[in-house]
Design a protein around this motif. Structure first.
Motif, mmCIF file in Angstrom:
data_model
loop_
_atom_site.group_PDB
_atom_site.id
_atom_site.type_symbol
_atom_site.label_atom_id
_atom_site.label_comp_id
_atom_site.label_asym_id
_atom_site.label_seq_id
_atom_site.Cartn_x
_atom_site.Cartn_y
_atom_site.Cartn_z
ATOM 1 N N LEU A 22 0.843 -1.038 -0.092
ATOM 2 C CA LEU A 22 0.060 0.014 0.495
ATOM 3 C C LEU A 22 0.703 1.042 0.472
ATOM 4 O O LEU A 22 0.812 2.312 -0.792
ATOM 5 N N GLY A 23 2.278 1.416 0.999
ATOM 6 C CA GLY A 23 2.687 2.550 0.654
ATOM 7 C C GLY A 23 3.376 2.687 -0.398
ATOM 8 O O GLY A 23 3.928 3.943 -0.586
ATOM 9 N N MET A 24 3.891 1.639 -1.114
ATOM 10 C CA MET A 24 4.948 2.074 -2.171
ATOM 11 C C MET A 24 3.567 2.104 -3.881
ATOM 12 O O MET A 24 3.906 2.571 -4.357
ATOM 13 N N GLY A 25 2.863 1.646 -3.129
ATOM 14 C CA GLY A 25 2.027 2.016 -4.483
ATOM 15 C C GLY A 25 1.059 3.778 -4.472
ATOM 16 O O GLY A 25 1.619 4.204 -5.239
ATOM 17 N N GLN A 26 1.163 3.750 -3.143
ATOM 18 C CA GLN A 26 0.807 5.453 -2.806
ATOM 19 C C GLN A 26 2.293 6.112 -3.406
ATOM 20 O O GLN A 26 1.789 7.393 -4.351
ATOM 21 N N GLY A 27 3.308 5.530 -2.866
ATOM 22 C CA GLY A 27 4.402 6.240 -3.709
ATOM 23 C C GLY A 27 4.329 6.588 -5.187
ATOM 24 O O GLY A 27 4.474 8.159 -5.228
ATOM 25 N N LEU A 28 3.650 5.707 -5.299
ATOM 26 C CA LEU A 28 4.760 5.576 -7.127
ATOM 27 C C LEU A 28 3.705 5.765 -6.942
ATOM 28 O O LEU A 28 3.468 6.710 -8.423
ATOM 29 N N ILE A 29 2.183 6.532 -6.614
ATOM 30 C CA ILE A 29 1.103 7.173 -8.386
ATOM 31 C C ILE A 29 0.957 8.490 -7.261
ATOM 32 O O ILE A 29 0.578 8.803 -8.363
ATOM 33 N N ILE A 30 0.564 8.960 -6.220
ATOM 34 C CA ILE A 30 0.415 10.319 -5.602
ATOM 35 C C ILE A 30 1.295 11.284 -6.110
ATOM 36 O O ILE A 30 0.692 12.703 -6.959
ATOM 37 N N GLY A 31 2.952 11.225 -6.363
ATOM 38 C CA GLY A 31 3.991 12.262 -7.048
ATOM 39 C C GLY A 31 3.641 12.826 -8.242
ATOM 40 O O GLY A 31 2.704 13.849 -8.729
ATOM 41 N N PRO A 32 3.418 10.888 -9.392
ATOM 42 C CA PRO A 32 3.203 11.431 -10.869
ATOM 43 C C PRO A 32 1.593 12.157 -11.091
ATOM 44 O O PRO A 32 1.543 12.712 -11.967
ATOM 45 N N ALA A 33 0.854 11.478 -9.671
ATOM 46 C CA ALA A 33 -0.401 12.006 -10.768
ATOM 47 C C ALA A 33 -0.887 13.436 -10.186
ATOM 48 O O ALA A 33 -1.900 14.244 -10.971
ATOM 49 N N THR A 34 0.147 14.441 -9.290
ATOM 50 C CA THR A 34 0.350 15.608 -9.406
ATOM 51 C C THR A 34 0.690 16.328 -10.269
ATOM 52 O O THR A 34 0.203 16.935 -10.602
#
Length: 109
Positions: A22-34
């Protein structure tokens, strides 16, 4: 067949191990989505665009939680509730993955 990961499997398999993903997934998607949300905006509105992206991330999380809660409402037993909630989380993840792939396939300027 015995479930390896689940409510009865203990802390490490039931909580810690899934939280790593979960942490890896959020780390990989939140930044690029922003970054994708503010790409192409002028410097004057980049902060507002970032705020809109973050707002929709928060709203999406709340709507997703409400959806999953509605789907498991009325079930009995913690193990049944967690299994069904995880099932619906996977369904939502697949839907969002298909949506993201379709967005990426579209024309971009």
């Amino acid at each position: 067949m015995r479930n390896v990961i689940g409510i009865n499997s203990g802390y490490w398999w039931g909580v810690a191990f899934p939280m790593i993903f979960l942490g890896m997934g959020q780390g990989l998607i939140i930044g690029p989505a922003t970054v994708a949300g503010v790409a192409g905006t002028s410097d004057e509105i980049a902060g507002a665009a970032s705020g809109v992206v973050n707002t929709f991330q928060q709203i999406g999380g709340a709507v997703g939680l409400a959806f999953i809660s509605a789907m498991v409402n009325g079930l009995n037993g913690a193990d049944v509730i967690i299994d069904q909630a995880q099932f619906w989380m996977v369904v939502l993840a697949i839907i969002m993955t298909v949506a993201a792939i379709n967005i990426l396939r579209g024309k971009h300027e």
